[in-house]
Scaffold this active site. Sequence first.
Site, PDB file in Angstrom:
ATOM      1  N   GLU A 141      26.419 -37.257  67.477  1.00 52.50           N
ATOM      2  CA  GLU A 141      26.882 -37.222  68.865  1.00 52.50           C
ATOM      3  C   GLU A 141      28.399 -37.162  68.945  1.00 52.50           C
ATOM      4  OE1 GLU A 141      27.186 -37.570  73.089  1.00 52.50           O
ATOM      5  OE2 GLU A 141      25.702 -36.763  71.697  1.00 52.50           O
ATOM      6  N   HIS A 143      29.693 -33.764  67.927  1.00 55.25           N
ATOM      7  CA  HIS A 143      29.481 -32.778  68.993  1.00 55.25           C
ATOM      8  C   HIS A 143      30.533 -32.923  70.088  1.00 55.25           C
ATOM      9  CE1 HIS A 143      27.582 -30.079  71.750  1.00 55.25           C
ATOM     10  NE2 HIS A 143      27.269 -31.028  72.616  1.00 55.25           N
ATOM     11  N   HIS A 159      21.720 -27.769  80.636  1.00 57.71           N
ATOM     12  CA  HIS A 159      22.905 -28.007  79.812  1.00 57.71           C
ATOM     13  C   HIS A 159      23.128 -26.873  78.820  1.00 57.71           C
ATOM     14  CE1 HIS A 159      25.315 -30.256  76.712  1.00 57.71           C
ATOM     15  NE2 HIS A 159      25.936 -30.618  77.807  1.00 57.71           N
ATOM     16  N   HIS A 216       6.564 -21.729  78.296  1.00 57.63           N
ATOM     17  CA  HIS A 216       7.650 -21.128  77.518  1.00 57.63           C
ATOM     18  C   HIS A 216       7.130 -19.995  76.643  1.00 57.63           C
ATOM     19  CE1 HIS A 216      11.222 -20.602  75.161  1.00 57.63           C
ATOM     20  NE2 HIS A 216      10.631 -21.004  74.052  1.00 57.63           N
ATOM     21  N   HIS A 231      16.349 -21.239  65.582  1.00 53.22           N
ATOM     22  CA  HIS A 231      15.769 -20.823  66.862  1.00 53.22           C
ATOM     23  C   HIS A 231      16.850 -20.791  67.950  1.00 53.22           C
ATOM     24  CE1 HIS A 231      12.311 -19.999  69.329  1.00 53.22           C
ATOM     25  NE2 HIS A 231      12.564 -21.009  70.148  1.00 53.22           N
TER      26      HIS A 231
END
Length: 317
Positions: free
Chosen positions: A58, A61, A123, A213, A275
């Site tokens: 975290e 990032h 996001h 999806h 992905h």
Amino acid sequence: MQRSLKWFASTTTVAMLFVLIGGALVTKTDSGMGCGRSWPLCHGQWIPDDITPQLVIELSHRLVSGLAAIMVLILCIRSWRVMGHVRETKPLAVLSFVFLVLQSLIGAAAVVWGQSDFVMALHFGISLISFAAVLLLTLLIFVVDKKFSPTSLQLDGQMRFHIYGIIIYSYLVVYTGALVRHTNASLACPSWPLCAKSRLLPVQFHEWVQMGHRLAAAVIIIWIAVATVHAARYYREQPVIYYGWIISLLLVLAQMVTGALVVFTELNLYISLAHAFFISCLFGVLSYLLLLALRTRRRPATAAGRSVEDTASAPLK
């Protein structure tokens, strides 16, 4: 064009890609609360006492996102000064910085106050817009210097429909994929392409999210394949369009394969990040095709069996 600006623009594009992959890593490893409900510090400290893997992910990032924001701001200012006469420069500069700040604020709000899964699914998509804007700004920097300068193009109505429609629809696919991650629905369906071998339809919320999806992804694969066939028939003499769709098809197929492997490998981290990487690249290519479509003039629809006529080369202005 200054060589330093080209290098800086390229580096900034890579930094934005790291922001996207880093965000996916945070979600995949459930590290969003690695620093507690504290932002921008970790647990209210500059140097946390208790170092955990989630905290490292975290905090890394956050640092990469902060560095990328500074780089994007510098790139916007420099490109505005050097090539402000190019009509797309200012809108792209504004988009790249505003959406990067917006995604940072959403991330901060999620940490401090918490957000619903449906809001958090935005996001990644917001970050994707910022990445695409930076990528296009970088390409413009090279184009203005008459490198990567495509031939002047003429697009028929059908090709424009494919370009406009697919990039808008791709954003919906991105949102459904992000919703799968944020609702922890990645393994809701143990089989692929159907949810389960014993039944055809989903029966509970997480399965519906997952299958929604997959259905959205199937549609975009077919649509890109149709657009690629159209480009192969009528746009071979315009390589930037022809190869743009070829690359898009390869990327969306790679996206499909990694999506299936995510299920078969039960959320292998590297495949999950691949992905996210492939969809980022695909959105970047589609965004470039959109830029070309907005820059070109319309031509009459191509008659069946005829190819597009050669057009003269001309730098983008």
